[in-house]
Design a protein around this motif. Structure first.
Motif, PDB file in Angstrom:
ATOM      1  N   ARG A  48       0.839  -1.216   0.000  1.00 58.15           N
ATOM      2  CA  ARG A  48       0.000   0.000   0.000  1.00 58.15           C
ATOM      3  C   ARG A  48       0.864   1.253   0.000  1.00 58.15           C
ATOM      4  NH1 ARG A  48      -5.002  -0.916  -1.829  1.00 58.15           N
ATOM      5  NH2 ARG A  48      -5.649  -2.936  -1.059  1.00 58.15           N
ATOM      6  N   LEU A  49       1.907   1.252   0.816  1.00 57.83           N
ATOM      7  CA  LEU A  49       2.785   2.415   0.859  1.00 57.83           C
ATOM      8  C   LEU A  49       3.526   2.609  -0.460  1.00 57.83           C
ATOM      9  CD1 LEU A  49       4.213   2.117   4.483  1.00 57.83           C
ATOM     10  CD2 LEU A  49       2.436   3.675   3.640  1.00 57.83           C
ATOM     11  N   ARG A  51       2.331   2.038  -3.293  1.00 55.76           N
ATOM     12  CA  ARG A  51       1.346   2.628  -4.213  1.00 55.76           C
ATOM     13  C   ARG A  51       1.396   4.149  -4.188  1.00 55.76           C
ATOM     14  NH1 ARG A  51      -2.378   4.067  -7.407  1.00 55.76           N
ATOM     15  NH2 ARG A  51      -4.615   3.873  -7.124  1.00 55.76           N
ATOM     16  N   LEU A  52       1.875   4.741  -3.116  1.00 53.22           N
ATOM     17  CA  LEU A  52       2.001   6.197  -3.053  1.00 53.22           C
ATOM     18  C   LEU A  52       2.875   6.742  -4.180  1.00 53.22           C
ATOM     19  CD1 LEU A  52       2.401   6.753   0.786  1.00 53.22           C
ATOM     20  CD2 LEU A  52       0.438   7.384  -0.631  1.00 53.22           C
ATOM     21  N   VAL A  66      -5.319   8.278  -5.494  1.00 52.79           N
ATOM     22  CA  VAL A  66      -4.257   7.414  -4.974  1.00 52.79           C
ATOM     23  C   VAL A  66      -4.256   7.440  -3.447  1.00 52.79           C
ATOM     24  CG1 VAL A  66      -1.752   7.051  -4.857  1.00 52.79           C
ATOM     25  CG2 VAL A  66      -2.824   7.653  -7.035  1.00 52.79           C
ATOM     26  N   TYR A  67      -4.330   8.627  -2.857  1.00 51.62           N
ATOM     27  CA  TYR A  67      -4.305   8.739  -1.399  1.00 51.62           C
ATOM     28  C   TYR A  67      -5.493   8.037  -0.761  1.00 51.62           C
ATOM     29  CZ  TYR A  67      -0.725  12.347  -2.122  1.00 51.62           C
ATOM     30  OH  TYR A  67       0.406  13.032  -2.484  1.00 51.62           O
ATOM     31  N   ASP A  69      -7.172   5.513  -2.011  1.00 54.75           N
ATOM     32  CA  ASP A  69      -6.976   4.073  -2.179  1.00 54.75           C
ATOM     33  C   ASP A  69      -5.988   3.543  -1.131  1.00 54.75           C
ATOM     34  OD1 ASP A  69      -7.208   1.495  -3.518  1.00 54.75           O
ATOM     35  OD2 ASP A  69      -5.203   1.903  -4.330  1.00 54.75           O
ATOM     36  N   VAL A  70      -4.896   4.269  -0.938  1.00 52.84           N
ATOM     37  CA  VAL A  70      -3.896   3.850   0.048  1.00 52.84           C
ATOM     38  C   VAL A  70      -4.496   3.887   1.456  1.00 52.84           C
ATOM     39  CG1 VAL A  70      -1.679   4.448   1.123  1.00 52.84           C
ATOM     40  CG2 VAL A  70      -1.924   4.494  -1.368  1.00 52.84           C
ATOM     41  N   HIS A  71      -5.218   4.947   1.765  1.00 53.62           N
ATOM     42  CA  HIS A  71      -5.837   5.066   3.088  1.00 53.62           C
ATOM     43  C   HIS A  71      -6.809   3.918   3.336  1.00 53.62           C
ATOM     44  CE1 HIS A  71      -8.811   6.690   6.011  1.00 53.62           C
ATOM     45  NE2 HIS A  71      -7.701   6.977   6.640  1.00 53.62           N
ATOM     46  N   LEU A  74      -4.797   0.715   3.945  1.00 55.26           N
ATOM     47  CA  LEU A  74      -4.154   0.691   5.257  1.00 55.26           C
ATOM     48  C   LEU A  74      -5.183   0.489   6.369  1.00 55.26           C
ATOM     49  CD1 LEU A  74      -1.528   3.551   4.830  1.00 55.26           C
ATOM     50  CD2 LEU A  74      -1.098   1.078   4.902  1.00 55.26           C
TER      51      LEU A  74
END
Length: 98
Positions: A48-49, A51-52, A66-67, A69-71, A74
Motif C-alpha cells: 500500500r505504501l 502505491r504512493l 491514490v491517497y 486508495d492507500v488510506h 491501510l
C-alpha cells in the motif's frame, strides 16, 4: 572566389527514430517527490505504501484517488490485524483486586 567554409544550415526534421531529442523541461509537469519509505515488515502495508509512488506521475488533481486508495487499504490492513486472534491480554490492575 572565397575560401570561407559555409556554415551549417539549421533545418527542421520529422523527429523520427534516427534523431534523438532532449526532453523539454516543463515546470508544470508532475515531479517525483522521492520520499523514502522504510519497509514495515508487513507485506500488505508495504504494498500500500509503495502505491504512493503512483502519485509521483500524476497531476495534483489525480493524487486524491491514490491517497484515498492507500488510506482505504491501510485501514483494511489495520482492521484485519485487530480481528486476528492473539495471546490473551494481561489482566488489568483492577481485576487483581479482591
Amino acid at each position: 572566389m572565397s575560401d570561407a567554409v559555409p556554415e551549417p544550415v539549421a533545418r527542421e526534421t520529422d523527429g523520427g527514430p534516427s534523431e534523438a531529442r532532449a526532453p523539454e523541461h516543463d515546470p508544470a509537469a508532475p515531479a517525483p517527490l522521492d520520499v523514502p519509505r522504510a519497509p514495515t515488515g508487513n507485506a500488505e502495508v508495504d504494498a500500500r505504501l509503495a502505491r504512493l509512488a503512483d502519485a509521483d506521475h500524476l497531476a495534483t488533481d489525480g493524487h486524491v484517488e491514490v491517497y484515498e486508495d492507500v488510506h482505504r487499504g491501510l485501514r483494511d490492513a489495520l482492521t484485519a490485524l485487530d480481528a486476528r486472534p492473539g495471546p490473551p491480554a494481561p489482566p488489568s490492575q483492577h481485576e487483581n483486586r479482591s
